[in-house]
Design an enzyme around this catalytic site. Structure first.
Site, PDB file in Angstrom:
ATOM      1  N   HIS A  93     -34.612 -18.892  27.080  1.00 44.34           N
ATOM      2  CA  HIS A  93     -33.629 -19.157  26.026  1.00 44.34           C
ATOM      3  C   HIS A  93     -33.036 -20.551  26.182  1.00 44.34           C
ATOM      4  O   HIS A  93     -32.905 -21.313  25.228  1.00 44.34           O
ATOM      5  CB  HIS A  93     -32.507 -18.112  26.077  1.00 44.34           C
ATOM      6  CG  HIS A  93     -32.920 -16.774  25.563  1.00 44.34           C
ATOM      7  ND1 HIS A  93     -32.294 -16.144  24.523  1.00 44.34           N
ATOM      8  CD2 HIS A  93     -33.926 -15.933  25.950  1.00 44.34           C
ATOM      9  CE1 HIS A  93     -32.878 -14.975  24.286  1.00 44.34           C
ATOM     10  NE2 HIS A  93     -33.871 -14.836  25.147  1.00 44.34           N
ATOM     11  N   ARG A 137      -4.425  -0.876  -8.098  1.00 49.10           N
ATOM     12  CA  ARG A 137      -5.643  -0.276  -7.549  1.00 49.10           C
ATOM     13  C   ARG A 137      -5.419   1.185  -7.221  1.00 49.10           C
ATOM     14  O   ARG A 137      -4.374   1.558  -6.687  1.00 49.10           O
ATOM     15  CB  ARG A 137      -6.046  -1.002  -6.264  1.00 49.10           C
ATOM     16  CG  ARG A 137      -7.360  -0.475  -5.713  1.00 49.10           C
ATOM     17  CD  ARG A 137      -7.356  -0.380  -4.212  1.00 49.10           C
ATOM     18  NE  ARG A 137      -6.468   0.653  -3.696  1.00 49.10           N
ATOM     19  CZ  ARG A 137      -6.354   0.958  -2.407  1.00 49.10           C
ATOM     20  NH1 ARG A 137      -7.034   0.301  -1.512  1.00 49.10           N
ATOM     21  NH2 ARG A 137      -5.524   1.917  -2.002  1.00 49.10           N
ATOM     22  N   ASP A 160      -1.559  -1.085  -4.068  1.00 52.57           N
ATOM     23  CA  ASP A 160      -2.749  -0.316  -3.696  1.00 52.57           C
ATOM     24  C   ASP A 160      -2.297   1.123  -3.500  1.00 52.57           C
ATOM     25  O   ASP A 160      -1.562   1.430  -2.558  1.00 52.57           O
ATOM     26  CB  ASP A 160      -3.349  -0.875  -2.392  1.00 52.57           C
ATOM     27  CG  ASP A 160      -4.015  -2.226  -2.618  1.00 52.57           C
ATOM     28  OD1 ASP A 160      -4.249  -2.587  -3.790  1.00 52.57           O
ATOM     29  OD2 ASP A 160      -4.286  -2.922  -1.624  1.00 52.57           O
ATOM     30  N   THR A 179     -12.394   6.638   5.527  1.00 61.24           N
ATOM     31  CA  THR A 179     -11.198   6.822   6.342  1.00 61.24           C
ATOM     32  C   THR A 179     -11.496   7.214   7.786  1.00 61.24           C
ATOM     33  O   THR A 179     -10.760   6.856   8.698  1.00 61.24           O
ATOM     34  CB  THR A 179     -10.320   7.902   5.666  1.00 61.24           C
ATOM     35  OG1 THR A 179     -10.095   7.490   4.321  1.00 61.24           O
ATOM     36  CG2 THR A 179      -9.014   8.110   6.388  1.00 61.24           C
ATOM     37  N   HIS A 201       0.855  -1.182   0.000  1.00 59.41           N
ATOM     38  CA  HIS A 201       0.000   0.000   0.000  1.00 59.41           C
ATOM     39  C   HIS A 201       0.889   1.229   0.000  1.00 59.41           C
ATOM     40  O   HIS A 201       1.712   1.396   0.897  1.00 59.41           O
ATOM     41  CB  HIS A 201      -0.840  -0.070   1.289  1.00 59.41           C
ATOM     42  CG  HIS A 201      -1.850   0.998   1.424  1.00 59.41           C
ATOM     43  ND1 HIS A 201      -1.629   2.150   2.133  1.00 59.41           N
ATOM     44  CD2 HIS A 201      -3.111   1.086   0.940  1.00 59.41           C
ATOM     45  CE1 HIS A 201      -2.720   2.905   2.084  1.00 59.41           C
ATOM     46  NE2 HIS A 201      -3.636   2.288   1.378  1.00 59.41           N
TER      47      HIS A 201
HETATM   48  C1  HCA Z   1      -5.173   5.925   6.068  1.00 63.78           C
HETATM   49  C2  HCA Z   1      -5.294   5.295   4.720  1.00 63.78           C
HETATM   50  C3  HCA Z   1      -6.385   4.312   4.541  1.00 63.78           C
HETATM   51  C4  HCA Z   1      -6.297   3.867   3.099  1.00 63.78           C
HETATM   52  C5  HCA Z   1      -7.420   3.044   2.585  1.00 63.78           C
HETATM   53  C6  HCA Z   1      -7.255   2.593   1.162  1.00 63.78           C
HETATM   54  C7  HCA Z   1      -7.765   4.938   4.828  1.00 63.78           C
HETATM   55  O1  HCA Z   1      -5.781   6.959   6.271  1.00 63.78           O
HETATM   56  O2  HCA Z   1      -4.444   5.404   6.915  1.00 63.78           O
HETATM   57  O3  HCA Z   1      -6.177   2.655   0.616  1.00 63.78           O
HETATM   58  O4  HCA Z   1      -8.270   2.154   0.595  1.00 63.78           O
HETATM   59  O5  HCA Z   1      -8.429   4.550   5.781  1.00 63.78           O
HETATM   60  O6  HCA Z   1      -8.133   5.845   4.068  1.00 63.78           O
HETATM   61  O7  HCA Z   1      -6.230   3.227   5.425  1.00 63.78           O
END
Ligand code: HCA
Ligand code: CU
Length: 378
Positions: free
Chosen positions: A294, A136, A94, A171, A74
């Site tokens: 129950h 992605r 990602d 997020t 990521h």
């Molecule tokens: C973060 C990043 C993330 C990324 C999610 C993703 C989020 O803020 O730490 O790449 O789809 O929650 O946005 O974890």
């Protein structure tokens, strides 16, 4: 059905490392990845190689472990991160960039046009370097971003033709299931690409939101074991399994469900926390039945009050009987388990005795056994 074709992107080794006490050694990462692979998750996401030298080395170690699950990492939407990520040999990248006003101002300082240009630069570079890698692109803080900004970004990225999958990220854990459904549904309809959902649990909707994403056609859901992650975490692996199992057990048959208790315990131990008592499936009280009504029904047929079968997860149910809510059916069941033959009126009298005593304090099973044996004269 949308639930037939989903994949789990297990992010305990990425989002989970953002949990307050989630710092894993190389050995622990190998153990976690191995257990998740045996469980059957399709993908394992790992912390960016740019995080630290150990993080970078650990990606290579896990990639070399020869697991069935595909290993992803990521990264931020930036060419240098991409170069280092590609060098680790992962199967997928990602890539994420913030699109909410808050993150545009305080995280990277770019406007929507600049985000699209940067995405084009980074994604085309990755695709050129690695034609077969799974790529992605995700917007961070999707649900506090303006919808028109989001659609501009997602449609531009989709049209570039470099990515396999778009990501939607709640997020800050603010989204409602209907909002998730609508956003995912639009992306599926407008782009035809795979769509991933990543949802935080700040307001308790992470599992419901993941389910809504699947209903709308999402193909990938991010999870972590016990839901660990930044703040109070994201959709938990066990929670997602419970959610889908209760819709239709067939939706989770592809996973080795009996491994879930040891996986939850392993992460709890590594993070120095307890599995919450009310955790999905593996919480200590998840299969304890208490009230007399129950207990009676569950003893006759467990499906009366159980939507998940404990033995599918290698667990057992417990009928608690040493408390003031107990009923005589449960006490009779215990006497039969002890091989005693007591008539109903004796059982009822013992039940009253248990209730009276339990008003002072709950009784241990052994104490009830003493009462039953005494009544039976053994
Ligand atoms: C973060 C990043 C993330 C990324 C999610 C993703 C989020 O803020 O730490 O790449 O789809 O929650 O946005 O974890
Ligand atoms: Cu996150």
């Amino acid at each position: 059905m949308p639930f037939d074709h989903y994949h789990i992107i297990e992010s305990t080794l990425r989002e989970g490392e953002q949990f307050s006490t989630g710092t894993f050694t190389t050995g622990e990462k190998l153990e976690i990845a191995g257990a998740l692979d045996n469980f059957g998750v399709e993908m394992i996401e790992m912390t960016s190689p740019c995080a630290s030298p150990q993080s970078e080395a650990d990606i290579r170690t896990i990639v070399d472990a020869g697991l069935k699950a595909r290993i992803l990492t990521h990264i931020r939407c930036n060419k240098n991160d991409a170069i280092r990520a590609l060098a680790t040999g992962v199967a997928g990248l990602d890539i994420v960039i913030g699109t909410s006003p808050q993150l545009m101002q305080h995280s990277h300082g770019k406007n929507i046009r600049q985000i699209i240009d940067l995405a084009g630069e980074v994604l085309s570079f990755v695709r050129e370097q690695a034609p077969d890698i799974v790529l992605r692109f995700s917007t961070e803080d999707t649900f506090r971003s303006s919808e028109s900004d989001l659609l501009r970004v997602y449609l531009a990225v989709a049209q570039m033709g470099y990515v396999n999958r778009l990501g939607v990220a709640d997020t800050v854990g603010v989204a409602l299931p209907t909002q998730v459904y609508n956003m995912v549904h639009q992306l599926v309809r407008l782009t035809g690409l795979d769509v991933e959902f990543h949802g935080h649990n700040d307001s308790g909707c992470a599992i419901a939101n993941a389910c809504a994403a699947l209903e709308a056609g999402a193909t990938h859901i991010d999870t972590t074991v016990l839901g660990i992650g930044e703040r109070n975490g994201i959709t938990s692996l066990g929670g997602l399994v419970a959610r889908l199992y209760t819709i239709n057990r067939d939706y989770v048959r592809k996973y080795n469900l009996r491994l879930l208790p040891q996986i939850d315990q392993m992460i709890a131990d590594m993070c120095g926390i307890a599995i919450p008592f009310n955790n999905y499936i593996t919480g200590s009280s998840a299969f304890i039945h208490k009230a007399g009504i129950h207990a009676k029904a569950v003893l006759a047929d467990p499906t009366t009050y159980e939507i998940l079968q404990p033995d599918d997860f290698g667990l057992t149910r417990e009928v608690a009987i040493g408390h003031r809510l107990t009923g005589w059916n449960a006490i009779r069941d215990r006497s039969r388990m002890l091989g005693l033959t007591l008539d109903d009126s004796t059982i009822k009298a013992i039940t009253l005795d248990v209730k009276r005593r339990a008003d002072a304090r709950p009784l241990a099973l052994a104490e009830i056994d003493v009462l039953l044996r005494a009544a039976a004269g053994v």
